[in-house]
Design a protein around this motif. Structure first.
Motif, PDB file in Angstrom:
ATOM      1  N   ILE A 222       0.865  -1.181   0.000  1.00 60.60           N
ATOM      2  CA  ILE A 222       0.000   0.000   0.000  1.00 60.60           C
ATOM      3  C   ILE A 222       0.903   1.234   0.000  1.00 60.60           C
ATOM      4  O   ILE A 222       1.990   1.238   0.590  1.00 60.60           O
ATOM      5  N   ALA A 223       0.471   2.251  -0.693  1.00 61.63           N
ATOM      6  CA  ALA A 223       1.092   3.569  -0.581  1.00 61.63           C
ATOM      7  C   ALA A 223       0.114   4.442   0.184  1.00 61.63           C
ATOM      8  O   ALA A 223      -1.085   4.420  -0.080  1.00 61.63           O
ATOM      9  N   TYR A 224       0.631   5.165   1.162  1.00 57.43           N
ATOM     10  CA  TYR A 224      -0.261   6.026   1.936  1.00 57.43           C
ATOM     11  C   TYR A 224       0.435   7.329   2.288  1.00 57.43           C
ATOM     12  O   TYR A 224       1.666   7.434   2.263  1.00 57.43           O
ATOM     13  N   ALA A 225      -0.370   8.330   2.604  1.00 59.25           N
ATOM     14  CA  ALA A 225       0.138   9.650   2.950  1.00 59.25           C
ATOM     15  C   ALA A 225      -0.430  10.048   4.301  1.00 59.25           C
ATOM     16  O   ALA A 225      -1.594   9.754   4.610  1.00 59.25           O
ATOM     17  N   VAL A 226       0.391  10.729   5.120  1.00 62.49           N
ATOM     18  CA  VAL A 226      -0.056  11.097   6.464  1.00 62.49           C
ATOM     19  C   VAL A 226       0.440  12.493   6.815  1.00 62.49           C
ATOM     20  O   VAL A 226       1.570  12.867   6.509  1.00 62.49           O
ATOM     21  N   ASP A 227      -0.438  13.258   7.446  1.00 63.91           N
ATOM     22  CA  ASP A 227      -0.154  14.626   7.874  1.00 63.91           C
ATOM     23  C   ASP A 227      -0.168  14.647   9.399  1.00 63.91           C
ATOM     24  O   ASP A 227      -1.162  14.282  10.019  1.00 63.91           O
ATOM     25  N   PHE A 228       0.928  15.097  10.012  1.00 63.97           N
ATOM     26  CA  PHE A 228       1.045  15.096  11.466  1.00 63.97           C
ATOM     27  C   PHE A 228       0.903  16.482  12.094  1.00 63.97           C
ATOM     28  O   PHE A 228       1.162  16.647  13.279  1.00 63.97           O
ATOM     29  N   SER A 229       0.506  17.485  11.312  1.00 70.76           N
ATOM     30  CA  SER A 229       0.426  18.830  11.879  1.00 70.76           C
ATOM     31  C   SER A 229      -0.878  19.563  11.576  1.00 70.76           C
ATOM     32  O   SER A 229      -1.212  20.529  12.263  1.00 70.76           O
ATOM     33  N   GLY A 230      -1.596  19.141  10.545  1.00 77.81           N
ATOM     34  CA  GLY A 230      -2.782  19.869  10.131  1.00 77.81           C
ATOM     35  C   GLY A 230      -2.508  20.898   9.066  1.00 77.81           C
ATOM     36  O   GLY A 230      -3.425  21.574   8.589  1.00 77.81           O
ATOM     37  N   ASP A 231      -1.232  21.024   8.632  1.00 78.87           N
ATOM     38  CA  ASP A 231      -0.905  21.997   7.586  1.00 78.87           C
ATOM     39  C   ASP A 231      -1.068  21.419   6.189  1.00 78.87           C
ATOM     40  O   ASP A 231      -0.768  22.074   5.199  1.00 78.87           O
ATOM     41  N   GLU A 232      -1.545  20.173   6.114  1.00 82.57           N
ATOM     42  CA  GLU A 232      -1.809  19.480   4.855  1.00 82.57           C
ATOM     43  C   GLU A 232      -0.546  19.256   4.029  1.00 82.57           C
ATOM     44  O   GLU A 232      -0.598  19.191   2.802  1.00 82.57           O
ATOM     45  N   LYS A 233       0.574  19.116   4.716  1.00 79.15           N
ATOM     46  CA  LYS A 233       1.801  18.663   4.078  1.00 79.15           C
ATOM     47  C   LYS A 233       2.013  17.215   4.520  1.00 79.15           C
ATOM     48  O   LYS A 233       2.180  16.938   5.705  1.00 79.15           O
ATOM     49  N   TYR A 234       2.000  16.320   3.551  1.00 80.14           N
ATOM     50  CA  TYR A 234       1.941  14.890   3.852  1.00 80.14           C
ATOM     51  C   TYR A 234       3.282  14.203   3.666  1.00 80.14           C
ATOM     52  O   TYR A 234       4.038  14.530   2.757  1.00 80.14           O
ATOM     53  N   GLU A 235       3.531  13.240   4.533  1.00 77.40           N
ATOM     54  CA  GLU A 235       4.629  12.300   4.320  1.00 77.40           C
ATOM     55  C   GLU A 235       4.092  11.117   3.518  1.00 77.40           C
ATOM     56  O   GLU A 235       2.975  10.671   3.751  1.00 77.40           O
TER      57      GLU A 235
END
Length: 793
Positions: free
Chosen positions: A226-239
């Motif tokens: 799976i490829a997934y994206a996650v944002d840990f701050s709420g600034d909508e910049k994803y890892e």
């Protein structure tokens, strides 16, 4: 950009209460606390609202760039022929010092914390109500639950939630037949389906994190990764990460080169597991590039730039056709679009994308693929709504676009006012079309073989319906989600060949809910200009409506949005129940600027865009006046809107502050004129084709006449205001609610109703990602509303 923000004021309603003292903190010079003389209290030393200093000399210039303006920052779009203001015009910005792009300025952070402390002190006496509301929110959901399984390449995919855990777990189970059976005993430990595996538990990702939002989760073609994206701050910049589902190994994709390759939730798999596609953002948070990554498993992957969009007005996205044959790059402003494609069969040898058809000013189109054809929905030739057309799947295909017709040769969607088209799903044997007719969401099924099209019908007069996620083109049925103001959501499987064959796959459990105790209506309110009948959706308890029928006035809560052509549906929402149970009627105003009545409800000349934008606010106020004339009084009327809906509320209470007792402005976009002049602020340029550009003579004065920050009236009694914001919000910056809060207090220092701001220092535009924290925050908001309407007991 879906703008949004929040607003707040001072003092209390007339009844007595106790404010618990919060120790005075060391305050920076930018603001002061003063003793409140407007609130009856039982202690001498209480927190009063922070008083932000005003920099009366600070202005923002609209028009040609100031002498020190960076020429790289546009003042208007590349193709605009409108005249810039010259000389530039100064817009007062006395609270502009609250802007800090780094979010690290101690002076400003201390001020924001002081605002939070003030809001907390003003609601301390509501702690019991907040706890009750929170308990009611929780009691109306099934905390341990699952979503309807969806078929994908040999597996059933779904998500689960578990009591006490804040986030979802992504699950799958082997597919042994075309239908699934649920063998679940209702416990956390029991699997939903045989062979269940949890392949991504967001609760584990969120450990020790104050915020965690997972974006796209994309299984690879073989279903091994799976490829997934996650944002840990709420600034909508994803890892971006890739996980091997066989080993559990999780690899963070590394950034290569100078571009911010891994900052956006836009990733796709190619034909097989070897190739990934993903989007990147420019420095202003705008998606603008599509990359192909080969050898993503290696330490030195190969990244190829496939396509980029340099025009600041255009927002880009990528997607894969349902049949898996094409990767698309979609670039669009609010008025013009262009789609490029790459065949997955050629992705190993060809990296040059082709264009479906070149952009033409004010022509929008979207594309899907099926049967070696493009299915195109477009407003070409200036049609009010979108047409459904098709052509061979070639480049530069517009000359061959033809209307899709039924067996009688009648176009399915000809772009007329009768019905609007929003999206198209191309299956092997049918085409499923979603749109609107009569202001209600609709789903149509078109048979490619017989050329017959039929609209799905349901028993209720007003409802919300739409397709569930669909991953396979070869299917004999689809599943839709259906709900209404009083009917909890159900997922329903429907045969493509005979829509009377329906199976309810799952109905959302709402513990303690008795549908028979509630009622709903769909009504129309004539606008002041006589040009529009504004639909409103109304939900209430039967007990409350009996009081209305007996001539009694009751409290009413009015919700609205009205921008971007977005629709506020007559859907089911458990978080409304605590308000309704306390005797409130809940009303959704489907005002112009949305898309409820088709694109003409949004576009000029009869909608609410550009130089017609005031129609949005006028419609909302007209609905409020109707409610006061029929069911309620200004002392019992509250209103609410988020983001661009916060703009709606700000403009409406400026126009008619006497109509409302309480207003909730969630992440409100209220500093319209100042924000829209400055393209250094993320996402601004793309919004010029929504609101207009205040740097241009054509739009400047009109925008200044409704921008909430610039139109706060002095000497008026404003409703109690509750503004919210998120420190990391990239869509509506935190300083917008902060500036509006200070402006409201300054204009009317003796306002009899409180103005409060609550700013989440660890979230962005979409509030808390933790579902329990979200309910806590909402309970906080609604406790203020209920208290102001004297419904706190």
């Amino acid at each position: 950009m879906f703008k949004s923000a929040a607003l707040v004021l001072l003092s209390r309603s007339s009844h007595s209460f106790l404010i618990h003292h919060t120790p005075r903190r060391s305050l920076p010079l930018c603001f002061t606390h003063k003793m409140s003389t407007q609130t009856e209290v039982t202690q001498n030393d209480v927190i009063s609202p922070p008083v932000a200093r005003r920099d009366e000399e600070k202005v923002c210039f609209a028009g040609v760039g100031p002498a020190d303006w960076d020429v790289k920052m546009p003042r208007q779009s590349n193709d605009s022929s409108e005249k810039l203001l010259d000389p530039p015009v100064a817009i007062p910005d006395p609270y502009g010092w609250l802007r800090d792009d780094t979010r690290e300025n101690k002076e400003i952070l201390d001020y924001l914390r002081a605002e939070n402390e003030y809001s907390q002190s003003m609601t301390t006496h509501l702690k019991g109500l907040q706890d009750s509301l929170y308990d009611e929110f929780l009691s109306s959901i099934q905390e341990t639950d699952y979503t309807t399984p969806r078929s994908r390449e040999g597996f059933w995919y779904y998500t689960r939630t578990f009591k006490g855990e804040s986030y979802s777990a992504y699950c799958r189970a082997p597919k042994t037949s075309d239908t699934f059976s649920i063998n679940w005993d209702g416990t956390k430990e029991s699997p939903i389906m045989p062979g269940e595996e949890v392949y991504l538990n967001v609760n584990e990702l969120a450990k020790d994190k104050s915020y965690c939002s997972v974006g796209r989760v994309k299984p690879s073609p073989s279903q091994t990764y799976i490829a997934y994206a996650v944002d840990f701050s709420g600034d909508e910049k994803y890892e971006m990460h890739v996980r091997n589902l066989e080993t559990g190994e999780d690899v963070a994709l590394t950034e290569v080169g100078s571009d911010h390759l891994l900052e956006i939730d836009g990733l796709l798999w190619g034909k097989d597991d070897d190739t990934l596609y993903y989007m990147t953002m420019d420095e202003f948070h705008r998606p603008y590039r599509l990359y192909q990554r080969k050898d993503w498993k290696s330490d030195a992957p190969t990244d190829t730039l496939l396509k980029e969009e340099l025009d600041d007005l255009f927002w880009c996205s990528s997607y894969k056709s349902l049949d898996g044959k094409y990767i698309f790059f979609d670039t669009a402003s609010k008025e013009t679009s262009e789609v490029w494609y790459l065949s997955t069969e050629e992705e190993s040898s060809v990296t040059e994308m082709k264009c479906v058809t070149k952009r033409r000013n004010k022509v929008l189109y979207e594309v899907e693929h099926g049967d070696d054809s493009w299915y195109v929905w477009t407003n070409v030739d200036g049609s009010p709504n979108m047409k459904l057309m098709s052509s061979p799947a070639t480049a530069d295909s517009a000359a061959n676009w033809e209307l899709v017709v039924d067996t009688n040769g009648t176009p399915l969607f000809d772009g007329s006012l009768a019905k609007s088209l929003d999206s198209v799903t191309v299956l092997n044997t049918h085409v499923v079309i979603e749109g609107r007719e009569g202001g209600i969401p609709r789903v149509w099924i078109y048979s490619k073989d017989s050329k017959n099209m039929k609209m799905l019908s349901f028993d209720e007069a007003a409802y919300d319906v739409g397709m569930l996620a669909h991953f396979e083109a070869d299917t004999k049925s689809i599943a839709v989600s259906y709900d209404s103001l009083v009917t909890p959501p159900s997922s329903i499987e429907i045969s493509l060949d005979d829509d009377s064959q329906r199976t309810v796959l799952k109905t959302k459990a709402v513990p303690g809910y008795d549908k028979g105790s509630y009622g709903c209506d769909r009504m129309e309110v004539l606008s002041r200009d006589g040009e529009a009948k504004i639909p409103i959706s109304v939900v209430y308890s039967n007990e409350t409506m009996e009081k209305v029928k007996a001539g009694e006035r009751v409290p009413v809560h009015l919700y609205g949005y009205g921008s971007y052509g977005a629709c506020m549906e007559a859907d089911f929402d458990t978080t409304r129940l605590p308000l309704i149970k306390r005797g409130m009627i809940y009303v959704i105003a489907h005002i112009r600027g949305g898309g409820e009545m088709g694109r003409q409800w949004y576009e000029e000349p009869n909608g609410a865009k550009y130089l017609c934008k005031k129609n949005t606010f006028n419609d909302f106020v007209d609905v409020a006046k109707f409610l006061v004339d029929t069911w309620t009084t200004p002392e019992m009327l509250s209103c609410e809107g988020r983001s661009a809906g916060g703009l709606l509320i700000g403009a409406s209470i400026n126009q008619a502050p006497e109509l409302f007792k309480c207003a909730i402005l969630g992440v409100p976009f209220v500093d319209v004129a100042v924000t829209m002049t400055d393209s250094t602020i993320p996402l601004t340029s793309g919004e010029w084709v929504e609101w207009g550009n205040p740097n241009e003579e054509k739009y400047h004065q009109y925008m200044m006449e409704y921008s909430p920050m610039n139109n706060v009236q002095k000497g008026k009694t404003y409703p109690a205001c509750w503004l919210t914001g998120g420190l990391n919000d990239p869509r509506v910056a935190y300083w917008e609610p902060a500036k509006m809060t200070a402006t409201l207090r300054h204009a009317n220092p003796n306002n009899e109703n409180p103005i409060c701001m609550k700013l989440d220092l660890s979230a962005g535009h979409f509030s808390a990602s933790d579902r329990y924290k979200y309910f806590r925050e909402l309970a906080y908001d609604y406790s203020f509303l209920l208290d102001q309407l004297k419904l706190a007991n």
